[in-house]
Design an enzyme around this catalytic site. Structure first.
Site, mmCIF file in Angstrom:
data_model
loop_
_atom_site.group_PDB
_atom_site.id
_atom_site.type_symbol
_atom_site.label_atom_id
_atom_site.label_comp_id
_atom_site.label_asym_id
_atom_site.label_seq_id
_atom_site.Cartn_x
_atom_site.Cartn_y
_atom_site.Cartn_z
ATOM 1 N N SER A 56 0.845 -1.193 0.000
ATOM 2 C CA SER A 56 0.000 0.000 0.000
ATOM 3 C C SER A 56 0.878 1.240 0.000
ATOM 4 C CB SER A 56 -0.893 0.000 1.250
ATOM 5 O OG SER A 56 -1.534 1.244 1.428
ATOM 6 N N TYR A 97 -1.397 -0.465 10.403
ATOM 7 C CA TYR A 97 -1.498 -0.893 9.008
ATOM 8 C C TYR A 97 -0.325 -0.331 8.205
ATOM 9 C CZ TYR A 97 -3.423 -1.344 4.280
ATOM 10 O OH TYR A 97 -3.614 -1.642 2.945
#
Length: 274
Positions: free
Chosen positions: A155, A168
């Site tokens: 990501s 995350y």
């Protein structure tokens, strides 16, 4: 090793239950391709498998927990013996939300002061260790055949970490670091490592991001970008370009300026349904 076109014959894909995993399974499926699709939701996995079969692939699926190293080793070892794997995609990933903390103060974006304790360990078990549990059982077989590609789905939050998603962001930064090092370690073996750094992709995960989602794209559009990168064995597959440029610049600004620049993108992250 020069890669071009749809060179893969046997594919392992985790996180195939829905979202970008489902779209990628369909995008990679074609006649002559064998696929093993892994995920947590059996009904959704079966639906993904049906779509991939309609695209021409021979598909098997299994409910699997990437956190379970022993089970993954057994499952993937058997799959590799049956249909030698030349493309493994570690796509399984999770995010989790902020929750009200007793006595905590929320800002205008509804953010709590801190993520709940244990969030980093929980997400790392899936997003980082789970990726290793997916790749490592297949490495020796792929190396012995001197052909194939390892894809790690990360990501842009791993490029410029998000204050609303510290855990995350950390796991995705770690995944990129591991993949970058692994690429160097495998130099000369005939294997490629491709690291995907994606922005916002329409999925149940992104739906829990209650705030701006700039340049969000459909799972199908993201899967097409990924497929093109996989076809050529690209070391880094990054999209969308405008958000990637912002993340790259944000990571290189002085800390105070970087923190100020990212404030307009603040969001509240709803907890994952379990």
């Amino acid at each position: 090793m020069r890669m071009k076109g749809r060179w893969w014959r046997s594919v392992v894909l985790t996180g195939a239950s829905g979202g970008i995993g489902r779209a990628l399974a369909v995008e990679l499926a074609s006649n002559g391709v064998t696929m093993l699709l892994l995920g947590r939701d059996e009904m959704r996995l079966e639906a993904t498998a049906m779509l991939a079969r309609q695209a021409g692939a021979e598909v098997r699926w299994a409910r699997a927990d990437v956190r379970d190293a022993h089970a993954m080793t057994e499952l993937l070892g058997a799959a590799d013996r049956e249909a030698p794997v030349d493309l493994v995609i570690a796509n399984a990933g999770r995010s989790d939300g902020t929750r009200p903390i007793a006595g905590g103060v929320e800002d205008g974006a509804g953010r709590s002061a801190l993520e709940p304790p244990g969030t980093l360990a929980s997400l790392a078990a899936t997003n980082l260790v789970g990726a290793a549990n997916t790749v490592e059982p297949l490495l020796e077989g792929m190396r012995s055949r001197r052909h194939g590609c390892i894809v790690l789905v990360g990501s842009l939050a791993g490029t410029r970490p998000l204050p609303d998603m510290p855990a995350y962001s950390a796991t995705k930064a770690g995944l990129r670091a591991w993949g970058t090092a692994l690429r160097g370690a495998l130099r000369g073996t005939g294997l490629r490592v491709s690291i995907v750094t994606a922005g916002f992709v329409t999925s149940p995960m992104s739906a829990r991001h209650l705030g701006p989602r700039p340049f969000e794209m459909s799972a199908e559009a993201a899967a097409r970008r990924m497929r093109r990168g996989i076809e050529r064995g690209a070391p880094l597959v990054t999209f969308p370009a405008p958000l990637a440029a912002l993340a790259w610049c944000g990571a290189r600004l002085p800390a105070a300026l970087s923190d100020f620049a990212i404030r307009p993108f603040g969001a509240r992250i709803a907890p994952e349904d379990r």
